[in-house]
Write a protein that holds these residues in place. Structure first.
Motif, PDB file in Angstrom:
ATOM      1  N   ASN A  55      39.920  47.112  29.773  1.00  0.00           N
ATOM      2  CA  ASN A  55      41.073  46.559  29.022  1.00  0.00           C
ATOM      3  C   ASN A  55      42.590  46.433  29.886  1.00  0.00           C
ATOM      4  O   ASN A  55      43.320  46.994  29.443  1.00  0.00           O
ATOM      5  N   LYS A  56      42.207  45.769  31.021  1.00  0.00           N
ATOM      6  CA  LYS A  56      43.536  45.570  31.916  1.00  0.00           C
ATOM      7  C   LYS A  56      44.531  44.966  31.119  1.00  0.00           C
ATOM      8  O   LYS A  56      45.587  45.328  31.528  1.00  0.00           O
ATOM      9  N   SER A  57      44.401  43.964  30.332  1.00  0.00           N
ATOM     10  CA  SER A  57      45.515  43.445  29.593  1.00  0.00           C
ATOM     11  C   SER A  57      46.249  44.039  28.720  1.00  0.00           C
ATOM     12  O   SER A  57      47.305  43.888  27.969  1.00  0.00           O
ATOM     13  N   SER A  58      45.538  45.173  28.198  1.00  0.00           N
ATOM     14  CA  SER A  58      45.984  46.035  27.066  1.00  0.00           C
ATOM     15  C   SER A  58      46.910  46.969  27.783  1.00  0.00           C
ATOM     16  O   SER A  58      46.664  47.640  28.909  1.00  0.00           O
ATOM     17  N   SER A  59      47.841  47.768  26.637  1.00  0.00           N
ATOM     18  CA  SER A  59      48.503  48.719  26.954  1.00  0.00           C
ATOM     19  C   SER A  59      47.801  50.123  27.241  1.00  0.00           C
ATOM     20  O   SER A  59      48.075  51.085  27.611  1.00  0.00           O
ATOM     21  N   ARG A  60      46.728  50.066  26.625  1.00  0.00           N
ATOM     22  CA  ARG A  60      45.679  51.194  26.213  1.00  0.00           C
ATOM     23  C   ARG A  60      44.620  50.948  27.181  1.00  0.00           C
ATOM     24  O   ARG A  60      43.441  51.107  26.933  1.00  0.00           O
ATOM     25  N   ASN A  61      44.760  50.738  28.478  1.00  0.00           N
ATOM     26  CA  ASN A  61      43.514  50.718  29.199  1.00  0.00           C
ATOM     27  C   ASN A  61      43.260  51.929  29.764  1.00  0.00           C
ATOM     28  O   ASN A  61      43.634  53.013  29.571  1.00  0.00           O
ATOM     29  N   ILE A  62      41.852  51.853  30.257  1.00  0.00           N
ATOM     30  CA  ILE A  62      41.125  53.026  30.629  1.00  0.00           C
ATOM     31  C   ILE A  62      40.763  52.907  32.001  1.00  0.00           C
ATOM     32  O   ILE A  62      40.067  52.069  32.548  1.00  0.00           O
ATOM     33  N   ASN A  63      41.404  54.055  33.062  1.00  0.00           N
ATOM     34  CA  ASN A  63      40.925  54.048  34.240  1.00  0.00           C
ATOM     35  C   ASN A  63      39.746  54.796  34.719  1.00  0.00           C
ATOM     36  O   ASN A  63      39.740  55.929  34.339  1.00  0.00           O
ATOM     37  N   VAL A  64      38.954  54.405  35.553  1.00  0.00           N
ATOM     38  CA  VAL A  64      37.987  55.213  35.978  1.00  0.00           C
ATOM     39  C   VAL A  64      37.953  55.279  37.534  1.00  0.00           C
ATOM     40  O   VAL A  64      38.237  54.162  38.233  1.00  0.00           O
ATOM     41  N   PHE A  65      38.000  56.573  37.983  1.00  0.00           N
ATOM     42  CA  PHE A  65      38.223  56.781  39.361  1.00  0.00           C
ATOM     43  C   PHE A  65      36.999  57.253  40.132  1.00  0.00           C
ATOM     44  O   PHE A  65      36.161  57.727  39.634  1.00  0.00           O
ATOM     45  N   PHE A  66      37.003  56.745  41.334  1.00  0.00           N
ATOM     46  CA  PHE A  66      35.840  57.357  42.166  1.00  0.00           C
ATOM     47  C   PHE A  66      36.083  58.714  42.822  1.00  0.00           C
ATOM     48  O   PHE A  66      36.957  58.926  43.485  1.00  0.00           O
ATOM     49  N   LYS A  67      35.206  59.470  42.324  1.00  0.00           N
ATOM     50  CA  LYS A  67      35.310  60.930  42.682  1.00  0.00           C
ATOM     51  C   LYS A  67      35.867  61.214  44.172  1.00  0.00           C
ATOM     52  O   LYS A  67      36.630  62.183  44.433  1.00  0.00           O
ATOM     53  N   PRO A  68      34.941  60.899  45.231  1.00  0.00           N
ATOM     54  CA  PRO A  68      35.554  61.085  46.498  1.00  0.00           C
ATOM     55  C   PRO A  68      36.958  60.662  46.929  1.00  0.00           C
ATOM     56  O   PRO A  68      37.720  61.312  47.801  1.00  0.00           O
ATOM     57  N   ASP A  69      37.282  59.513  46.297  1.00  0.00           N
ATOM     58  CA  ASP A  69      38.722  59.166  46.510  1.00  0.00           C
ATOM     59  C   ASP A  69      39.733  60.242  46.080  1.00  0.00           C
ATOM     60  O   ASP A  69      40.755  60.485  46.749  1.00  0.00           O
ATOM     61  N   VAL A  70      39.517  60.813  44.824  1.00  0.00           N
ATOM     62  CA  VAL A  70      40.197  61.792  43.968  1.00  0.00           C
ATOM     63  C   VAL A  70      40.308  63.184  44.998  1.00  0.00           C
ATOM     64  O   VAL A  70      41.070  63.853  45.035  1.00  0.00           O
ATOM     65  N   GLU A  71      38.954  63.362  45.683  1.00  0.00           N
ATOM     66  CA  GLU A  71      39.046  64.706  46.439  1.00  0.00           C
ATOM     67  C   GLU A  71      39.812  64.470  47.554  1.00  0.00           C
ATOM     68  O   GLU A  71      40.455  65.529  47.983  1.00  0.00           O
ATOM     69  N   LYS A  72      39.664  63.206  48.129  1.00  0.00           N
ATOM     70  CA  LYS A  72      40.646  63.156  49.229  1.00  0.00           C
ATOM     71  C   LYS A  72      42.140  63.158  49.028  1.00  0.00           C
ATOM     72  O   LYS A  72      42.658  63.726  49.931  1.00  0.00           O
ATOM     73  N   TYR A  73      42.414  62.616  47.958  1.00  0.00           N
ATOM     74  CA  TYR A  73      43.973  62.668  47.355  1.00  0.00           C
ATOM     75  C   TYR A  73      44.306  64.108  47.265  1.00  0.00           C
ATOM     76  O   TYR A  73      45.431  64.536  47.645  1.00  0.00           O
ATOM     77  N   LYS A  74      43.474  64.854  46.637  1.00  0.00           N
ATOM     78  CA  LYS A  74      43.665  66.512  46.447  1.00  0.00           C
ATOM     79  C   LYS A  74      43.716  67.231  47.556  1.00  0.00           C
ATOM     80  O   LYS A  74      44.847  67.957  47.855  1.00  0.00           O
ATOM     81  N   ALA A  75      43.105  66.789  48.734  1.00  0.00           N
ATOM     82  CA  ALA A  75      43.397  67.576  49.917  1.00  0.00           C
ATOM     83  C   ALA A  75      44.662  67.419  50.280  1.00  0.00           C
ATOM     84  O   ALA A  75      45.327  68.090  50.784  1.00  0.00           O
ATOM     85  N   ILE A  76      45.165  65.983  50.354  1.00  0.00           N
ATOM     86  CA  ILE A  76      46.546  65.487  50.786  1.00  0.00           C
ATOM     87  C   ILE A  76      47.607  66.362  49.925  1.00  0.00           C
ATOM     88  O   ILE A  76      48.633  66.892  50.219  1.00  0.00           O
TER      89      ILE A  76
END
Length: 86
Positions: A55-76
């Motif tokens: 729902n990119k065009s909606s204000s109520r969109n749902i984001n799905v994240f790639f787990k390895p990207d989140v893990e890299k950001y957590k390390a930082i």
């Protein structure tokens, strides 16, 4: 009938793979020790980029994240947090 013709098996395989490699915005917030609205700020600042947005065009969109990207950001983030304590 082959196993890939069975919709239930296909759904189970997709669900297992999604569970293994993706995280919801709420899961990311919990993992990073933040509030869910803080994740929106990280997205706007391009510090964390969703893998897919429903729902990119909606204000109520749902984001799905790639787990390895989140893990890299957590390390930082952990390094930043540890430096603040000094």
């Amino acid at each position: 009938m082959y196993y890939w013709d069975d919709d239930d098996v296909v759904k189970q395989k997709i669900s297992a793979e999604l569970e293994k490699y993706t995280m919801s915005q709420k899961e990311v917030a919990e993992y990073l020790g933040m509030y869910p609205p803080d994740i929106n700020r990280l997205i706007k600042e391009k510090r964390l980029v969703p893998m897919f947005v429903y729902n990119k065009s909606s204000s109520r969109n749902i984001n799905v994240f790639f787990k390895p990207d989140v893990e890299k950001y957590k390390a930082i983030l952990d390094v930043i947090r540890s430096n603040r304590k000094k």
